[in-house]
Design a protein around this motif. Sequence first.
Motif, PDB file in Angstrom:
ATOM      1  N   SER A   5       0.820  -1.214   0.000  1.00 41.63           N
ATOM      2  CA  SER A   5       0.000   0.000   0.000  1.00 41.63           C
ATOM      3  C   SER A   5       0.853   1.262   0.000  1.00 41.63           C
ATOM      4  CB  SER A   5      -0.934   0.001   1.202  1.00 41.63           C
ATOM      5  OG  SER A   5      -0.187  -0.052   2.397  1.00 41.63           O
ATOM      6  N   SER A   6       2.046   1.214   0.570  1.00 38.83           N
ATOM      7  CA  SER A   6       2.898   2.400   0.596  1.00 38.83           C
ATOM      8  C   SER A   6       3.314   2.811  -0.822  1.00 38.83           C
ATOM      9  CB  SER A   6       4.135   2.151   1.440  1.00 38.83           C
ATOM     10  OG  SER A   6       4.910   1.099   0.900  1.00 38.83           O
ATOM     11  N   ILE A  58      18.339   3.302  -8.301  1.00 39.18           N
ATOM     12  CA  ILE A  58      18.079   2.331  -7.242  1.00 39.18           C
ATOM     13  C   ILE A  58      17.872   0.944  -7.828  1.00 39.18           C
ATOM     14  CG2 ILE A  58      16.377   1.632  -5.497  1.00 39.18           C
ATOM     15  CD1 ILE A  58      16.081   4.627  -4.854  1.00 39.18           C
ATOM     16  N   HIS A  59      17.176   0.867  -8.944  1.00 39.75           N
ATOM     17  CA  HIS A  59      16.908  -0.435  -9.572  1.00 39.75           C
ATOM     18  C   HIS A  59      18.007  -0.868 -10.533  1.00 39.75           C
ATOM     19  CE1 HIS A  59      12.948  -0.959  -7.917  1.00 39.75           C
ATOM     20  NE2 HIS A  59      12.660   0.294  -8.212  1.00 39.75           N
ATOM     21  N   ILE A  80       4.660   5.006 -12.501  1.00 40.64           N
ATOM     22  CA  ILE A  80       3.450   4.245 -12.841  1.00 40.64           C
ATOM     23  C   ILE A  80       3.826   2.833 -13.260  1.00 40.64           C
ATOM     24  CG2 ILE A  80       1.482   4.132 -14.428  1.00 40.64           C
ATOM     25  CD1 ILE A  80       1.596   7.243 -14.451  1.00 40.64           C
ATOM     26  N   VAL A  81       4.855   2.711 -14.080  1.00 40.55           N
ATOM     27  CA  VAL A  81       5.310   1.397 -14.523  1.00 40.55           C
ATOM     28  C   VAL A  81       5.844   0.596 -13.342  1.00 40.55           C
ATOM     29  CG1 VAL A  81       7.022   0.218 -15.959  1.00 40.55           C
ATOM     30  CG2 VAL A  81       5.784   2.182 -16.855  1.00 40.55           C
ATOM     31  N   ARG A  82       6.581   1.248 -12.453  1.00 46.47           N
ATOM     32  CA  ARG A  82       7.104   0.557 -11.263  1.00 46.47           C
ATOM     33  C   ARG A  82       5.973   0.071 -10.369  1.00 46.47           C
ATOM     34  NH1 ARG A  82      12.412  -0.674 -12.211  1.00 46.47           N
ATOM     35  NH2 ARG A  82      13.388   1.148 -13.118  1.00 46.47           N
ATOM     36  N   CYS A  83       4.917   0.865 -10.245  1.00 44.87           N
ATOM     37  CA  CYS A  83       3.779   0.456  -9.423  1.00 44.87           C
ATOM     38  C   CYS A  83       3.086  -0.765 -10.032  1.00 44.87           C
ATOM     39  CB  CYS A  83       2.793   1.607  -9.272  1.00 44.87           C
ATOM     40  SG  CYS A  83       1.430   1.262  -8.158  1.00 44.87           S
ATOM     41  N   VAL A  84       2.921  -0.765 -11.343  1.00 44.96           N
ATOM     42  CA  VAL A  84       2.331  -1.927 -12.015  1.00 44.96           C
ATOM     43  C   VAL A  84       3.205  -3.150 -11.806  1.00 44.96           C
ATOM     44  CG1 VAL A  84       1.759  -2.886 -14.295  1.00 44.96           C
ATOM     45  CG2 VAL A  84       1.059  -0.566 -13.712  1.00 44.96           C
ATOM     46  N   HIS A 132      11.420  -2.327  -4.179  1.00 47.80           N
ATOM     47  CA  HIS A 132      10.466  -1.348  -4.717  1.00 47.80           C
ATOM     48  C   HIS A 132       9.929  -0.429  -3.617  1.00 47.80           C
ATOM     49  CE1 HIS A 132      10.095  -2.372  -8.932  1.00 47.80           C
ATOM     50  NE2 HIS A 132      10.051  -3.654  -8.628  1.00 47.80           N
ATOM     51  N   ARG A 133       9.604  -1.011  -2.467  1.00 47.71           N
ATOM     52  CA  ARG A 133       9.101  -0.177  -1.358  1.00 47.71           C
ATOM     53  C   ARG A 133      10.137   0.847  -0.924  1.00 47.71           C
ATOM     54  NH1 ARG A 133       6.877  -5.166   1.319  1.00 47.71           N
ATOM     55  NH2 ARG A 133       4.690  -5.167   0.755  1.00 47.71           N
ATOM     56  N   SER A 134      11.368   0.417  -0.793  1.00 49.51           N
ATOM     57  CA  SER A 134      12.414   1.359  -0.369  1.00 49.51           C
ATOM     58  C   SER A 134      12.673   2.413  -1.445  1.00 49.51           C
ATOM     59  CB  SER A 134      13.696   0.623  -0.004  1.00 49.51           C
ATOM     60  OG  SER A 134      14.251  -0.005  -1.131  1.00 49.51           O
ATOM     61  N   ALA A 135      12.590   2.025  -2.710  1.00 47.27           N
ATOM     62  CA  ALA A 135      12.785   2.992  -3.790  1.00 47.27           C
ATOM     63  C   ALA A 135      11.678   4.041  -3.786  1.00 47.27           C
ATOM     64  CB  ALA A 135      12.821   2.274  -5.140  1.00 47.27           C
ATOM     65  N   PHE A 136      10.440   3.597  -3.588  1.00 44.33           N
ATOM     66  CA  PHE A 136       9.342   4.553  -3.555  1.00 44.33           C
ATOM     67  C   PHE A 136       9.398   5.440  -2.321  1.00 44.33           C
ATOM     68  CE2 PHE A 136       7.344   2.293  -7.024  1.00 44.33           C
ATOM     69  CZ  PHE A 136       6.664   3.307  -7.676  1.00 44.33           C
TER      70      PHE A 136
END
Length: 183
Positions: A5-6, A58-59, A80-84, A132-136
């Motif tokens: 969710s984050s 980061i990735h 947006i692409v990372r979230c998908v 991904h969570r840490s990147a966001f």
Amino acid sequence: MKFPSSVLVSLFLFVAETAIALYLSSTYRSAGDRIWQSLTLLFALLPCILVQFSLIFIHRDLSRDRPLILLLHILQLGPIVRCVEVFYIYFHAGRVEEPYVSITKKRQMPKDGHSGEVEKEVGQAEGKLFTHRSAFSRASVIQAFLGSAPQLTLQLYICILQQEITAARSTYNCVFFSLFMFQ
């Protein structure tokens, strides 16, 4: 695995802040305020570019052959692409057994005061979700301090200088203040 969710909240804040900044910039343009329009666009787009770079680094996308991902980051569609991608990983994580797992050790302090180590197996999907969570979360911090704070200061300065608070600007200031405080 925890629901990401984050990542969703971070993406929503990123998109909302950018959309509101573009809307306010268009209102300055229609009012003929070219300087305020330029500064609003600068304070909106510069943090977006920095967020894109942070997600790329980061990735480690530059070291891999992922030209489509790099193109989408150039077009400012990277989050947006990372979230998908995050939700794809999350929903497909339990279906396929992962051949490689990592063992992590955590030191826990129970209530009685004695510390102990707990070993846990972490699969590749869970590791990717953690990345991904840490990147966001890093991107949200960059967006807050390089985007929201300067933008909020600029809009408050414009309100004080012009001694006029329009509906768009007041909505913008309220939204930016809440976005900055949330991040």
